[in-house]
Design a protein around this motif. Structure first.
Motif, PDB file in Angstrom:
ATOM      1  N   GLY A  84       0.841  -1.271  -0.016  1.00  0.00           N
ATOM      2  CA  GLY A  84      -0.274   0.032   0.063  1.00  0.00           C
ATOM      3  C   GLY A  84       0.792   1.054   0.014  1.00  0.00           C
ATOM      4  N   TYR A  89      -4.871   7.136  -0.086  1.00  0.00           N
ATOM      5  CA  TYR A  89      -4.189   5.998   0.365  1.00  0.00           C
ATOM      6  C   TYR A  89      -4.834   5.007  -0.375  1.00  0.00           C
ATOM      7  CZ  TYR A  89      -4.268   8.494   4.990  1.00  0.00           C
ATOM      8  OH  TYR A  89      -4.056   9.450   6.032  1.00  0.00           O
ATOM      9  N   TYR A 130      -4.466   0.461  -1.126  1.00  0.00           N
ATOM     10  CA  TYR A 130      -3.929  -0.544  -0.458  1.00  0.00           C
ATOM     11  C   TYR A 130      -4.191  -1.886  -1.636  1.00  0.00           C
ATOM     12  CZ  TYR A 130      -4.449   1.875   3.820  1.00  0.00           C
ATOM     13  OH  TYR A 130      -4.081   2.948   4.936  1.00  0.00           O
ATOM     14  N   LYS A 148      -6.147  -5.175   2.150  1.00  0.00           N
ATOM     15  CA  LYS A 148      -6.875  -3.770   2.378  1.00  0.00           C
ATOM     16  C   LYS A 148      -7.828  -3.943   3.603  1.00  0.00           C
ATOM     17  CE  LYS A 148      -9.721  -0.861  -0.247  1.00  0.00           C
ATOM     18  NZ  LYS A 148     -10.525  -0.621  -1.597  1.00  0.00           N
TER      19      LYS A 148
END
Lengths: 110, 119
Positions: free
Chosen positions: B49, B59, B61, B66
């Motif tokens: 990530g 952000y 991921y 996740k």
């Protein structure tokens, strides 16, 4: 996302050239011009040696070159030297803000 | 330069926490993203990530982590951290903090932290 496919090993004598392949799909290698290559020596972090398929960061010898055709990218090391012995990994942008690495190739200088 | 810190041993079901201190750059710069990547014999190199700042914090991921992973930037301490919840032995790996771009490659790596998940 599956890892990109590389041959487990490659080798060549000093002074020769060797090419390492990196096979993906149209969703990663074939779909973007964002393939990178890394060199990793034992016990060390990977080092970026090629980005955007063909570009070399400052300080990387021009003996290292990259190319791409369809879903397969390639790294060529010309004029092999003992110091080139290392593991090499390809990588690609996948889209959807995701990134994938290859399975890795151990290069041996005979 | 990136300097990693954190425990090398974590018990199953607990939280793995690592920190990456940045020198010579700023976590709030817009010149790249701050990533976590791990490497294990079974899974190879795996991008986990990233976070980056562009007027706001963003952000991304990997799908594989996740639901369990959080990256937190700390502009005051100029560092960023990784938290991975509910770890299993499959999370045993060398973890790297890395500055780089999904497009232009990962060009600055931390020294790596070996994390073992075991009771």
């Amino acid at each position: 996302q599956s890892a990109l496919t590389q041959p487990p090993s490659a080798s060549g004598p000093p002074g020769q050239s060797v090419t390492i392949s990196c096979t993906g799909t149209s969703s990663d290698v074939g779909g973007f011009h964002y393939v990178s290559w890394y060199q990793q020596r034992p016990g060390k972090a990977p080092k970026l040696i090629i980005y955007e398929v063909t570009k070399r960061p400052s300080g990387v010898p021009d003996r290292f070159s990259g190319s791409k055709s369809g879903n397969t990218a390639s790294l060529t090391v010309s004029g092999l030297q003992a110091e080139d012995e290392a593991d090499y990994y390809c990588s690609s942008y996948v889209g959807g803000n995701t990134y994938v690495f290859g399975t890795g190739t151990k290069l041996t200088v005979l | 330069q990136l300097q990693q810190s954190g425990p090398g041993l974590v018990k199953p079901s607990q939280t793995l926490s690592l920190t990456c201190a940045i020198s010579g750059d700023s976590v709030s710069s817009n010149s790249g993203a701050w990533n976590w990547i791990r490497q294990s014999p079974s899974r190879g190199l795996e991008w986990l990530g990233r976070t980056y700042y562009s007027s706001n914090w963003y952000y991304d991921y990997a799908v594989s982590v996740k639901s369990r992973m959080t990256i937190k930037p700390d502009p005051f301490k100029n560092q960023f951290s990784l938290q991975l919840n509910s770890v299993t032995p499959e999370d045993t790996a060398v973890y790297y903090c890395v500055k780089g771009s999904l497009y232009y490659g990962m060009d600055v790596w931390g020294q790596g932290t070996t994390v073992t998940v075991s009771s």
